[in-house]
Scaffold this active site. Structure first.
Site, mmCIF file in Angstrom:
data_model
loop_
_atom_site.group_PDB
_atom_site.id
_atom_site.type_symbol
_atom_site.label_atom_id
_atom_site.label_comp_id
_atom_site.label_asym_id
_atom_site.label_seq_id
_atom_site.Cartn_x
_atom_site.Cartn_y
_atom_site.Cartn_z
ATOM 1 N N LYS A 173 0.828 -1.076 -0.186
ATOM 2 C CA LYS A 173 0.197 -0.182 -0.051
ATOM 3 C C LYS A 173 0.898 1.283 0.030
ATOM 4 O O LYS A 173 0.337 1.775 -0.655
ATOM 5 C CB LYS A 173 -1.362 -0.111 1.472
ATOM 6 N N ARG A 221 -10.009 1.723 8.139
ATOM 7 C CA ARG A 221 -9.623 0.698 8.937
ATOM 8 C C ARG A 221 -10.365 -0.209 9.423
ATOM 9 O O ARG A 221 -10.600 -1.746 9.568
ATOM 10 C CB ARG A 221 -8.390 1.225 9.359
ATOM 11 N N ARG A 246 11.191 -6.036 4.852
ATOM 12 C CA ARG A 246 10.787 -4.289 5.310
ATOM 13 C C ARG A 246 11.491 -3.799 5.161
ATOM 14 O O ARG A 246 11.713 -4.224 6.579
ATOM 15 C CB ARG A 246 9.621 -4.034 4.960
ATOM 16 N N ARG A 257 10.956 -1.204 11.060
ATOM 17 C CA ARG A 257 10.131 -0.576 11.441
ATOM 18 C C ARG A 257 9.668 -1.341 12.999
ATOM 19 O O ARG A 257 9.725 -2.686 12.741
ATOM 20 C CB ARG A 257 8.081 -0.693 11.183
ATOM 21 N N ARG A 279 -1.337 -7.931 13.212
ATOM 22 C CA ARG A 279 -2.009 -6.526 12.175
ATOM 23 C C ARG A 279 -2.588 -7.726 11.733
ATOM 24 O O ARG A 279 -3.680 -7.044 10.691
ATOM 25 C CB ARG A 279 -0.716 -6.518 11.736
#
Ligand code: AMP
Length: 215
Positions: free
Chosen positions: A13, A88, A126, A159, A170
């Site tokens: 995203k 969300r 990531r 992160r 999540r």
């Protein structure tokens, strides 16, 4: 052009929304980035959000609706925007409808489809620039110089919520709270489902095609 990106964590995203935002010259509004900024600055919002985000849970709807309402009211969002990470929950989607005056919009909702088993692998590799938020992937899209952001030269890090435990939470929240949002937009016939698997350029080409097809 008003575009909302929906997708599980690690579905691309942020990467795709940033790219679409510069192509269309409309602001990229990422609620995750706004919250991370608040956490870094130690604002009251940041202090409240930090432990929730670290667990992989969702920040309360009233706080999120407040910051998005304020952000969409700024002049640069009047010609359009790319919303990344909001809404969300169904409550957020309904409030957003209210902000727009109940449906008088040119809203297009892009759902990036990536199966759960691909997500954890993607997220663990990531890396994100601590300064400008640029997103990298150690295998598919690494920075040119190890741990240094190509764009701004700052450090590129994992992160805090990109660890396996938080990612699983999540993902759970995505299925429980955000999939109903996709269904909500499907009934409004503004949802476009896009295959999120493959190289960034290929996914972006699919996104462009899905936007043209709906015009
Ligand atoms: P993201 O960068 O979109 O993955 O968001 C990172 C984290 O910020 C999420 O796991 C949530 O804890 C929080 N967050 C971001 N956007 C929202 C939202 N619209 N509603 C609730 N929590 C959010």
């Amino acid at each position: 052009m008003q575009v909302i990106f929906i997708g599980p964590p690690g579905s691309g995203k942020g990467t795709q929304a940033k790219r679409l935002s510069s192509q269309l010259a409309v602001p990229h509004i990422s609620t995750g980035d706004m919250l991370r900024e608040a956490v870094a600055e130690g604002t009251p919002l940041g202090l409240e959000a930090a432990p929730i985000m670290a667990r992989g849970d969702l920040v309360p709807d009233d706080l999120m609706v407040g910051i998005v309402n304020e952000r969409l009211g700024r002049s640069d969002a009047s010609k359009g925007f790319i919303l990344d990470g909001f809404p969300r929950t169904l409550v957020q989607a309904e409030k957003l409808n209210g902000i727009f005056g109940n449906g008088k919009t040119h809203l297009k909702v892009l759902q990036l489809l990536v199966p759960d088993d691909a997500i954890v692998k993607r997220i663990v590799l990531r890396r994100t620039c601590a300064n400008c938020g640029a997103i990298y992937h150690l295998e598919n899209n690494p920075p040119a110089k190890d741990s240094i952001c190509d764009r701004c030269g700052s450090e590129v890090v994992a992160r805090g919520d990109d660890n396996e435990q938080a990612v699983r939470r999540r993902l759970e929240k995505f299925h429980q709270d955000t999939m109903p949002v996709a269904a909500f937009y499907k009934t409004k016939q503004v949802l476009r489902e896009v295959d999120g698997i493959g190289p960034v350029d290929d996914v972006f080409a699919r996104i462009e095609k899905s936007l043209v097809d709906t015009e």
